[in-house]
Design a protein around this motif. Structure first.
Motif, PDB file in Angstrom:
ATOM      1  N   LEU A 101       0.747  -1.194   0.094  1.00  0.00           N
ATOM      2  CA  LEU A 101       0.154   0.019  -0.006  1.00  0.00           C
ATOM      3  C   LEU A 101       0.702   1.215  -0.007  1.00  0.00           C
ATOM      4  N   SER A 102       0.575   2.279  -0.862  1.00  0.00           N
ATOM      5  CA  SER A 102       1.183   3.465  -0.836  1.00  0.00           C
ATOM      6  C   SER A 102       0.071   4.533  -0.492  1.00  0.00           C
ATOM      7  N   VAL A 103       0.104   5.253   0.632  1.00  0.00           N
ATOM      8  CA  VAL A 103      -0.958   6.250   1.191  1.00  0.00           C
ATOM      9  C   VAL A 103      -0.486   7.688   1.256  1.00  0.00           C
ATOM     10  N   TRP A 104      -1.640   8.320   0.653  1.00  0.00           N
ATOM     11  CA  TRP A 104      -1.383   9.910   0.983  1.00  0.00           C
ATOM     12  C   TRP A 104      -2.733  10.184   1.670  1.00  0.00           C
ATOM     13  N   GLY A 105      -2.455  11.354   2.516  1.00  0.00           N
ATOM     14  CA  GLY A 105      -3.501  12.019   3.054  1.00  0.00           C
ATOM     15  C   GLY A 105      -3.535  11.988   4.766  1.00  0.00           C
ATOM     16  N   GLY A 106      -2.464  11.687   5.183  1.00  0.00           N
ATOM     17  CA  GLY A 106      -2.513  11.917   6.761  1.00  0.00           C
ATOM     18  C   GLY A 106      -3.088  10.761   7.393  1.00  0.00           C
ATOM     19  N   LEU A 112      -8.103   4.602   7.259  1.00  0.00           N
ATOM     20  CA  LEU A 112      -8.753   3.735   6.416  1.00  0.00           C
ATOM     21  C   LEU A 112      -8.201   2.823   5.561  1.00  0.00           C
ATOM     22  N   ALA A 113      -7.048   2.999   4.977  1.00  0.00           N
ATOM     23  CA  ALA A 113      -6.198   1.910   4.366  1.00  0.00           C
ATOM     24  C   ALA A 113      -6.111   0.547   5.197  1.00  0.00           C
ATOM     25  N   ARG A 114      -5.855   0.606   6.825  1.00  0.00           N
ATOM     26  CA  ARG A 114      -5.588  -0.352   7.432  1.00  0.00           C
ATOM     27  C   ARG A 114      -7.116  -1.305   7.517  1.00  0.00           C
ATOM     28  N   ALA A 115      -7.941  -0.396   7.794  1.00  0.00           N
ATOM     29  CA  ALA A 115      -9.334  -0.983   7.826  1.00  0.00           C
ATOM     30  C   ALA A 115      -9.958  -1.950   6.786  1.00  0.00           C
ATOM     31  N   ARG A 116      -9.497  -1.257   5.449  1.00  0.00           N
ATOM     32  CA  ARG A 116     -10.032  -1.803   4.420  1.00  0.00           C
ATOM     33  C   ARG A 116      -9.253  -2.996   3.745  1.00  0.00           C
ATOM     34  N   PHE A 117      -7.935  -3.012   4.064  1.00  0.00           N
ATOM     35  CA  PHE A 117      -6.796  -3.938   3.712  1.00  0.00           C
ATOM     36  C   PHE A 117      -6.248  -4.966   4.726  1.00  0.00           C
ATOM     37  N   GLY A 118      -6.438  -4.591   6.094  1.00  0.00           N
ATOM     38  CA  GLY A 118      -5.706  -5.180   7.050  1.00  0.00           C
ATOM     39  C   GLY A 118      -4.129  -4.927   7.401  1.00  0.00           C
ATOM     40  N   ALA A 119      -3.793  -5.767   8.260  1.00  0.00           N
ATOM     41  CA  ALA A 119      -2.485  -5.285   8.821  1.00  0.00           C
ATOM     42  C   ALA A 119      -1.231  -5.949   7.969  1.00  0.00           C
ATOM     43  N   ALA A 120      -1.793  -6.892   7.105  1.00  0.00           N
ATOM     44  CA  ALA A 120      -0.863  -7.726   6.466  1.00  0.00           C
ATOM     45  C   ALA A 120       0.229  -7.177   5.326  1.00  0.00           C
ATOM     46  N   PRO A 121      -0.518  -6.122   4.480  1.00  0.00           N
ATOM     47  CA  PRO A 121       0.485  -5.690   3.393  1.00  0.00           C
ATOM     48  C   PRO A 121       1.211  -4.590   3.903  1.00  0.00           C
ATOM     49  N   ARG A 122       2.366  -4.530   3.361  1.00  0.00           N
ATOM     50  CA  ARG A 122       3.393  -3.436   3.661  1.00  0.00           C
ATOM     51  C   ARG A 122       2.912  -2.042   3.323  1.00  0.00           C
ATOM     52  N   LEU A 123       2.974  -0.882   4.333  1.00  0.00           N
ATOM     53  CA  LEU A 123       2.320   0.223   4.112  1.00  0.00           C
ATOM     54  C   LEU A 123       3.382   1.252   4.035  1.00  0.00           C
ATOM     55  N   ALA A 124       3.437   2.071   3.132  1.00  0.00           N
ATOM     56  CA  ALA A 124       4.333   3.307   2.960  1.00  0.00           C
ATOM     57  C   ALA A 124       3.534   4.483   2.647  1.00  0.00           C
ATOM     58  N   LEU A 125       4.018   5.745   3.352  1.00  0.00           N
ATOM     59  CA  LEU A 125       3.436   7.207   3.110  1.00  0.00           C
ATOM     60  C   LEU A 125       3.985   7.652   1.848  1.00  0.00           C
ATOM     61  N   ALA A 126       3.212   8.147   1.221  1.00  0.00           N
ATOM     62  CA  ALA A 126       3.679   8.899  -0.066  1.00  0.00           C
ATOM     63  C   ALA A 126       3.813  10.374   0.224  1.00  0.00           C
ATOM     64  N   ALA A 127       4.797  11.083  -0.220  1.00  0.00           N
ATOM     65  CA  ALA A 127       4.885  12.509  -0.224  1.00  0.00           C
ATOM     66  C   ALA A 127       3.900  13.341  -0.981  1.00  0.00           C
ATOM     67  N   LYS A 128       3.383  12.761  -2.132  1.00  0.00           N
ATOM     68  CA  LYS A 128       2.246  13.264  -2.659  1.00  0.00           C
ATOM     69  C   LYS A 128       1.582  12.444  -3.574  1.00  0.00           C
ATOM     70  N   ASP A 131       3.093  10.259  -6.043  1.00  0.00           N
ATOM     71  CA  ASP A 131       4.098   9.099  -5.850  1.00  0.00           C
ATOM     72  C   ASP A 131       3.125   7.807  -5.456  1.00  0.00           C
ATOM     73  N   ALA A 132       2.023   8.015  -4.575  1.00  0.00           N
ATOM     74  CA  ALA A 132       1.100   6.793  -4.463  1.00  0.00           C
ATOM     75  C   ALA A 132       0.816   6.147  -5.853  1.00  0.00           C
ATOM     76  N   LEU A 133       0.281   6.853  -6.791  1.00  0.00           N
ATOM     77  CA  LEU A 133      -0.294   6.429  -8.044  1.00  0.00           C
ATOM     78  C   LEU A 133       1.029   5.756  -8.743  1.00  0.00           C
ATOM     79  N   ALA A 134       2.117   6.130  -8.848  1.00  0.00           N
ATOM     80  CA  ALA A 134       3.336   5.708  -9.213  1.00  0.00           C
ATOM     81  C   ALA A 134       3.653   4.296  -8.722  1.00  0.00           C
ATOM     82  N   ALA A 135       3.463   4.066  -7.429  1.00  0.00           N
ATOM     83  CA  ALA A 135       3.388   2.885  -6.449  1.00  0.00           C
ATOM     84  C   ALA A 135       2.343   1.846  -7.057  1.00  0.00           C
ATOM     85  N   ALA A 136       1.175   2.542  -7.241  1.00  0.00           N
ATOM     86  CA  ALA A 136       0.236   1.453  -7.729  1.00  0.00           C
ATOM     87  C   ALA A 136       0.417   0.960  -9.004  1.00  0.00           C
ATOM     88  N   ARG A 137       1.445   1.273  -9.718  1.00  0.00           N
ATOM     89  CA  ARG A 137       1.662   0.827 -11.296  1.00  0.00           C
ATOM     90  C   ARG A 137       2.512  -0.644 -11.046  1.00  0.00           C
TER      91      ARG A 137
END
Length: 265
Positions: A101-106, A112-128, A131-137
């Motif tokens: 997961l790549s998350v932007w928005g505080g 919300l990301a953890r509630a939707r996808f759980g604790a298993a996937p690695r999560l990184a904060l995006a600066a903008k 950057d999050a969209l790039a990670a989604a590719r």
């Protein structure tokens, strides 16, 4: 007096606790078995030549959760059911291949990301958002991006048809209003109760756009506008080439994805 005598006696605290312990042991056994089956699914997909595909199937998840919520129960709330199965599904996906997961928005977006996808996937904060969209590719990548009045990041999806909005967060209406979207390179399919996300560059207020859509039988609501673009939710599932949307105001417009409606509505 007769009514009082006919009521069953309350179980002792020790009896109740003993039963909880029994249930916990059985739950652990079943959760462990389910986790093992996820590994078997990964092996079967690899044998079928599908090992390099992202295992995320948002439509299938929505059908599963709605089926569970529709079953009879005495005490388990929709929140409890959704939280448990989101964790199980997230863990299963992480066992079947790359999932991050790549998350932007505080902090709210992270929650919300953890509630939707759980604790298993690695999560990184995006600066903008970009950057999050790039990670989604990348394979197994999901971007969770907040809706903000000063960013029209969602407009970029008009030029990237492989990236699609597939989830609106939170997925339960009782958890608050829609405030973030999840994006990935996944197939988005109708689930029977959906909202579609549509972008237009039509100028002026939203009211004339809503009226034009309504005349064509499309129920819409303005979500946010920024950078000269407007993002609307449309009630129901709409294909990108729907003629009603082609007739709507705007020179640059298009469907950027769809998501299941809140599971508790």
């Amino acid at each position: 007096m007769a009514d009082a005598e006919s009521k069953p006696a309350a179980q002792s605290l020790d009896v109740v606790r003993a039963r909880i312990d029994e249930i916990d042991a059985e739950l652990l056994r079943l959760v462990d078995e389910r986790a093992g089956l996820a590994t078997e699914v990964a092996k079967a997909k690899a044998a079928a030549g599908e090992g390099d595909r992202f295992a995320l199937r948002p439509g299938r998840e929505a059908h599963l959760l709605r089926k569970l919520l529709a079953r009879g129960r005495r005490a388990a709330s929709p929140t409890l059911i959704v939280r448990i199965w989101r964790e199980l599904i997230g863990d299963s996906l992480s066992r079947q291949g790359p999932f991050h997961l790549s998350v932007w928005g505080g902090s709210r977006a992270v929650e919300l990301a953890r509630a939707r996808f759980g604790a298993a996937p690695r999560l990184a904060l995006a600066a903008k958002p970009e950057d999050a969209l790039a990670a989604a590719r990348s394979l197994g990548g999901v971007a969770v991006i907040a809706l903000a009045r000063d960013s029209a990041w969602w407009g970029r999806l008009l030029a990237e048809p492989k990236l699609k909005v597939f989830a609106a967060l939170p997925c339960l209406a009782s958890w608050g209003p829609m405030s973030a979207l999840a994006v990935a390179e996944v197939d988005v399919e109708p689930t029977g109760s959906d909202v579609t996300f549509w972008v237009t560059d039509a100028s002026g207020p939203a009211a004339p756009i809503l009226t034009a859509l309504s005349r064509d039988g499309v129920a819409a609501s303005l979500m946010v506008e920024a950078g000269g673009l407007k993002l609307f939710t449309l009630a129901g599932y709409y294909m990108a080439d729907d003629e009603r949307l082609a007739r709507a105001p705007g020179g640059l417009s298009g469907v950027i994805g769809a998501a299941p409606s809140p599971l508790d509505v």
